[in-house]
Design an enzyme around this catalytic site. Structure first.
Site, mmCIF file in Angstrom:
data_model
loop_
_atom_site.group_PDB
_atom_site.id
_atom_site.type_symbol
_atom_site.label_atom_id
_atom_site.label_comp_id
_atom_site.label_asym_id
_atom_site.label_seq_id
_atom_site.Cartn_x
_atom_site.Cartn_y
_atom_site.Cartn_z
ATOM 1 N N LYS A 122 3.035 10.499 8.635
ATOM 2 C CA LYS A 122 2.333 9.577 9.363
ATOM 3 C C LYS A 122 2.267 9.983 10.699
ATOM 4 O O LYS A 122 3.013 11.766 10.950
ATOM 5 C CB LYS A 122 2.153 8.410 9.715
ATOM 6 C CG LYS A 122 0.976 7.880 8.527
ATOM 7 C CD LYS A 122 0.886 6.577 8.427
ATOM 8 C CE LYS A 122 0.209 5.964 7.725
ATOM 9 N NZ LYS A 122 -1.406 5.751 7.943
ATOM 10 N N ASP B 141 9.040 2.740 0.854
ATOM 11 C CA ASP B 141 7.618 3.981 1.802
ATOM 12 C C ASP B 141 8.048 2.993 3.666
ATOM 13 O O ASP B 141 7.391 2.326 3.838
ATOM 14 C CB ASP B 141 6.688 2.960 1.418
ATOM 15 C CG ASP B 141 5.499 3.752 1.752
ATOM 16 O OD1 ASP B 141 5.261 4.729 2.860
ATOM 17 O OD2 ASP B 141 3.792 3.180 0.891
ATOM 18 N N PHE C 273 1.026 -1.189 0.318
ATOM 19 C CA PHE C 273 0.025 -0.055 -0.168
ATOM 20 C C PHE C 273 0.741 1.347 0.068
ATOM 21 O O PHE C 273 1.479 0.951 0.565
ATOM 22 C CB PHE C 273 -0.957 -0.356 1.180
ATOM 23 C CG PHE C 273 -1.897 1.126 1.297
ATOM 24 C CD1 PHE C 273 -3.215 1.165 0.850
ATOM 25 C CD2 PHE C 273 -1.451 2.273 1.578
ATOM 26 C CE1 PHE C 273 -4.061 2.200 0.428
ATOM 27 C CE2 PHE C 273 -2.547 3.675 1.307
ATOM 28 C CZ PHE C 273 -3.646 3.024 0.986
#
Length: 402
Positions: free
Chosen positions: A251, A222, A137
């Site tokens: 995040k 990532d 993702f």
């Protein structure tokens, strides 16, 4: 005054989310209260975002101080908080250059565009293939959601960006079958979050690095979910013996304030010349001031060591629950990114456990239909972990007893 309740969501919001009925109104540390005053322990952390919990004094102070100085400029000008944060990231990592955005998806978009531009400039138009991994993702822009290895998220929006292929995660032979001198980049999460909380094998990651070197492809990590202390390292690559060419982070970087960043080397960064990419809000002074406070607070030996100690507390508690109720196959993950994988008897019921937990005053997450995910504050008190697990056990008992 307009009454604010869950029904208002259905009235005014686009229905791409299906939020819980309760509406939180206050948070402090690892505790949250809803409109009715019910208290929750937060094991969700805003999906691995609230790395220091809610309203941490260092972040509140940074926001208030910067909020009285300068809010926004755009990148026609630079600003002090952005430069200080970039310097801190460079000093703490392999990187030599930093690009700021607003989210993980935007940081990944920048990384993918940079990889394509670097390959084009260095090798020619033919070197355009991007390889990522199934169940990965990387965000919800059309480019990043196509690179992410979950077709359910990318199907249904028309023709997809091309020259993107997917290998099996933790299967080096699968990557070998796809990679070639046409490959410009391999993008990978060191621990798949949304894909089920699946850690990468160290040997696998080292072999991925070697294949990228062999084919002159860039390795993109990532670390949107794993970065800023989540695994017990400041960034997960530090525990793998593998250094990427490009790293993305978001995040937890802002501790709850929207910010993302792409980190890379000078040699690669020089291919994003003025005009090739940009972001109106990227490097916003408010975001960068808060992120610098978050980074400086997390990047302390006692905090990072505490993450690993708290991981063990979670694992021990979840194992004790499982001994009584026999609902999990395994507990996997790293640091405070953990997944309780449901066994065959409870397959597909992760959301049921999440809902039952909320009823017992515990905020948790899922990672697919079969994994209950926990991503709490990195500084959550041990007492809150224990109390949260007591509440989670009550939820498990409810599910088991029907």
């Amino acid at each position: 005054m307009q009454q604010v309740n869950r029904a208002l969501f259905d009235e005014v919001m686009v229905p791409n989310y299906a939020p819980a009925q309760m509406i939180p109104v206050k948070g402090e540390g690892s505790r949250v209260w809803d409109q009715q005053g019910k208290e929750y322990i937060d094991f969700a952390g805003g999906i691995a975002v609230n790395c220091l919990g809610h309203c941490h004094p260092a972040l509140v102070s940074a926001l208030k101080e910067q909020g009285e100085k300068l809010w926004h400029l755009s990148n026609v000008l630079t600003n002090e908080p952005a430069l200080l944060l970039a310097k801190a990231l460079v000093d703490a990592t392999f990187a030599e250059k930093v690009y700021f955005a607003n989210s993980g998806a935007e940081a990944n978009e920048a990384a993918l565009k940079l990889a394509r531009r670097f390959a084009k400039d260095q090798f020619g138009e033919h070197k355009d293939q991007i390889i990522a991994f199934k169940q990965g993702f990387h965000g919800r822009t059309f480019f990043t959601v196509t690179v992410g290895g979950q077709p359910a998220y990318s199907d249904g929006f028309g023709p997809k960006p091309e020259a993107i292929e997917h290998a099996e995660f933790n299967n080096i032979d699968s990557l070998k079958a796809l990679i070639s001198d046409r490959t410009c980049a391999v993008m990978v999460e060191p621990l798949q979050g949304e894909g089920g909380v699946v850690p990468a094998d160290v040997e696998f990651m080292q072999q991925v690095r070697a294949l990228c070197d062999k084919h002159q492809a860039l390795l993109i990590f990532d670390e949107v979910q794993t970065g800023v202390g989540r695994t017990g390292e400041l960034y997960a690559y530090m525990g793998l013996g593998v250094t990427p060419d490009i790293l993305t982070t978001a995040k937890a970087l802002g501790g709850g304030f929207p910010i993302g960043a792409m980190l890379t080397t000078t040699a690669i960064a020089k291919h994003l010349v003025p005009g090739t990419h940009g972001s109106t809000y990227g490097g916003n002074p408010l975001a960068c001031a808060v992120a610098l406070a978050a980074l400086n607070t997390v990047n302390q030996p006692e905090v990072l060591a505490g993450v690993k100690a708290k991981e063990q507390l979670f694992r021990d508690g979840l194992s004790q629950i499982n001994e009584k109720y026999q609902v999990f196959d395994t507990i996997r993950g790293q640091g405070l990114l953990l997944g309780a994988v449901l066994n065959a008897d409870y397959a597909g019921k992760a959301r049921d456990f999440m809902v039952a937990a909320a009823e017992e005053g515990l905020m948790a997450l899922v990672a697919g239909a079969n994994v209950v995910r926990f991503t709490p504050s990195l500084v959550i008190p041990d007492a809150d972990i224990r109390e949260g697990l007591v509440r989670f056990e009550r939820a498990v008992a409810k599910i088991v007893q029907g």
